[in-house]
Design a protein around this motif. Structure first.
Motif, PDB file in Angstrom:
ATOM      1  N   VAL A 119       4.255  -5.474  -7.759  1.00 36.44           N
ATOM      2  CA  VAL A 119       4.062  -5.021  -9.145  1.00 36.44           C
ATOM      3  C   VAL A 119       2.658  -4.429  -9.283  1.00 36.44           C
ATOM      4  O   VAL A 119       2.472  -3.361  -9.883  1.00 36.44           O
ATOM      5  CB  VAL A 119       4.283  -6.157 -10.163  1.00 36.44           C
ATOM      6  N   GLU A 120       1.687  -5.092  -8.697  1.00 37.66           N
ATOM      7  CA  GLU A 120       0.312  -4.568  -8.704  1.00 37.66           C
ATOM      8  C   GLU A 120       0.261  -3.159  -8.093  1.00 37.66           C
ATOM      9  O   GLU A 120      -0.504  -2.312  -8.538  1.00 37.66           O
ATOM     10  CB  GLU A 120      -0.559  -5.488  -7.862  1.00 37.66           C
ATOM     11  N   ALA A 121       1.089  -2.935  -7.090  1.00 35.81           N
ATOM     12  CA  ALA A 121       1.118  -1.624  -6.412  1.00 35.81           C
ATOM     13  C   ALA A 121       1.846  -0.566  -7.242  1.00 35.81           C
ATOM     14  O   ALA A 121       1.739   0.626  -6.950  1.00 35.81           O
ATOM     15  CB  ALA A 121       1.800  -1.765  -5.054  1.00 35.81           C
ATOM     16  N   GLY A 122       2.611  -0.997  -8.268  1.00 37.91           N
ATOM     17  CA  GLY A 122       3.257  -0.007  -9.126  1.00 37.91           C
ATOM     18  C   GLY A 122       4.759  -0.099  -9.259  1.00 37.91           C
ATOM     19  O   GLY A 122       5.377   0.791  -9.861  1.00 37.91           O
ATOM     20  N   ALA A 123       5.383  -1.149  -8.744  1.00 36.61           N
ATOM     21  CA  ALA A 123       6.845  -1.282  -8.885  1.00 36.61           C
ATOM     22  C   ALA A 123       7.212  -1.529 -10.353  1.00 36.61           C
ATOM     23  O   ALA A 123       6.588  -2.343 -11.029  1.00 36.61           O
ATOM     24  CB  ALA A 123       7.348  -2.438  -8.034  1.00 36.61           C
ATOM     25  N   ASP A 165       0.821  -1.217   0.000  1.00 33.63           N
ATOM     26  CA  ASP A 165       0.000   0.000   0.000  1.00 33.63           C
ATOM     27  C   ASP A 165       0.852   1.264   0.000  1.00 33.63           C
ATOM     28  O   ASP A 165       0.458   2.290  -0.563  1.00 33.63           O
ATOM     29  CB  ASP A 165      -0.933   0.027   1.221  1.00 33.63           C
ATOM     30  N   GLN A 166       2.013   1.188   0.632  1.00 32.86           N
ATOM     31  CA  GLN A 166       2.903   2.364   0.616  1.00 32.86           C
ATOM     32  C   GLN A 166       3.416   2.622  -0.796  1.00 32.86           C
ATOM     33  O   GLN A 166       3.490   3.760  -1.240  1.00 32.86           O
ATOM     34  CB  GLN A 166       4.095   2.133   1.551  1.00 32.86           C
ATOM     35  N   ARG A 191       3.555   5.591  -5.811  1.00 32.71           N
ATOM     36  CA  ARG A 191       3.366   5.570  -7.275  1.00 32.71           C
ATOM     37  C   ARG A 191       2.578   6.783  -7.759  1.00 32.71           C
ATOM     38  O   ARG A 191       2.796   7.307  -8.849  1.00 32.71           O
ATOM     39  CB  ARG A 191       2.653   4.261  -7.649  1.00 32.71           C
ATOM     40  N   LYS A 192       1.647   7.247  -6.910  1.00 27.96           N
ATOM     41  CA  LYS A 192       0.816   8.406  -7.280  1.00 27.96           C
ATOM     42  C   LYS A 192       1.590   9.720  -7.225  1.00 27.96           C
ATOM     43  O   LYS A 192       1.145  10.726  -7.760  1.00 27.96           O
ATOM     44  CB  LYS A 192      -0.385   8.514  -6.332  1.00 27.96           C
TER      45      LYS A 192
END
Ligand SMILES: O=C(CO)[C@H](O)[C@H](O)COP(=O)(O)O
Length: 239
Positions: free
Chosen positions: A97-101, A65-66, A71-72
């Motif tokens: 990856v789903e979180a944006g890595a 979540d962090q 990512r935003k």
């Protein structure tokens, strides 16, 4: 700022002609991550996010979540370094990856589970990397070379910040460089140094083949970040 999808292309597009500044968010002011990202973002080549499960590494660090929140805040590449046991590494890779890595690195010590985790990360659109603990023979990198675009060598004991660079760090980078060359993967893989990144160690690491350094306090605690990054980017390979 619009939130973009994880992008292996963003990692591939990082410059090759100078040392990269990889900012470790563990060393930011953790009570003010948003303002920290905004403060440093113009100087960052990529962000480094340490993830630790308290078993594979002594600390507990960062969660998906962090990363989704970070990512935003930025379009810069985000590199997630998974310091976790083999039994959870696949699930963790997918969640980050789903979180944006954009780049997920696993430890070579995770073995086959690490390879499966990287396959999941690349299938989901991220780039893959591998990290070696200080005590792991550099040869262990070989089984990962076909899959990865980053090889990171720890220059200190795993999962503890504020340490001095081991005498082993530079010879290990040189050995890794030779292995990449022998495997014909030198142009495809970037070599990174993580741990013990200090004003006096960076020129030696660069001369030993590091193409990116994971900067903690050297970046976040510097009162003149523009000068620090100017100095770093100007370091020649033969510094
Ligand atoms: O993983 C690390 C060290 O191994 C971290 O990336 C950490 O942020 C480094 O901090 P410092 O350079 O201040 O010791």
């Amino acid at each position: 700022m619009t939130t973009r999808r994880p992008s292996a292309a963003a990692v591939a597009a990082l410059p090759r002609d100078r040392l990269l500044a990889e900012f470790s968010l563990w060393s930011a002011d953790l009570a003010n991550l948003e303002s920290e990202v905004k403060r440093v973002d113009a100087h960052v080549d990529l962000y480094h996010v340490d993830v630790a499960d308290g078993r594979f590494a002594p600390s507990f660090l960062f969660f998906p979540d962090q990363v989704a929140r970070i990512r935003k805040l930025t379009d810069k590449a985000i590199h997630v370094h998974l310091m976790v046991e083999a039994d959870i590494v696949e699930a963790q890779a997918e969640q980050f990856v789903e979180a944006g890595a954009d780049l997920v690195s696993v430890h070579a010590e995770n073995g086959e589970a690490g390879l499966r985790a990287l396959a999941r990360a690349t299938a989901a659109g991220a780039a893959a990397g591998v990290v070696l603990r200080l005590e792991t023979p550099v040869e262990a990198v070989r089984s990962f070379l076909d899959m990865v675009s980053f090889v990171t060598l720890l220059g200190t004991a795993i999962g503890v910040k504020g340490q001095g660079l081991s005498d082993e760090a530079c010879p290990r980078l040189q050995a890794a460089r030779r292995i990449l060359k022998e495997a014909g993967r030198e142009d495809a893989i970037r070599l990174a140094a993580d741990g013990g990144i200090r004003h006096e160690t960076v020129p030696r690491l660069r001369a030993s083949g590091a193409e990116t350094v994971v900067m903690g306090s050297l970046a976040f605690a510097d009162s003149d970040l523009s000068a620090r990054i100017g100095w770093l980017r100007g370091l020649a390979v033969d510094a």
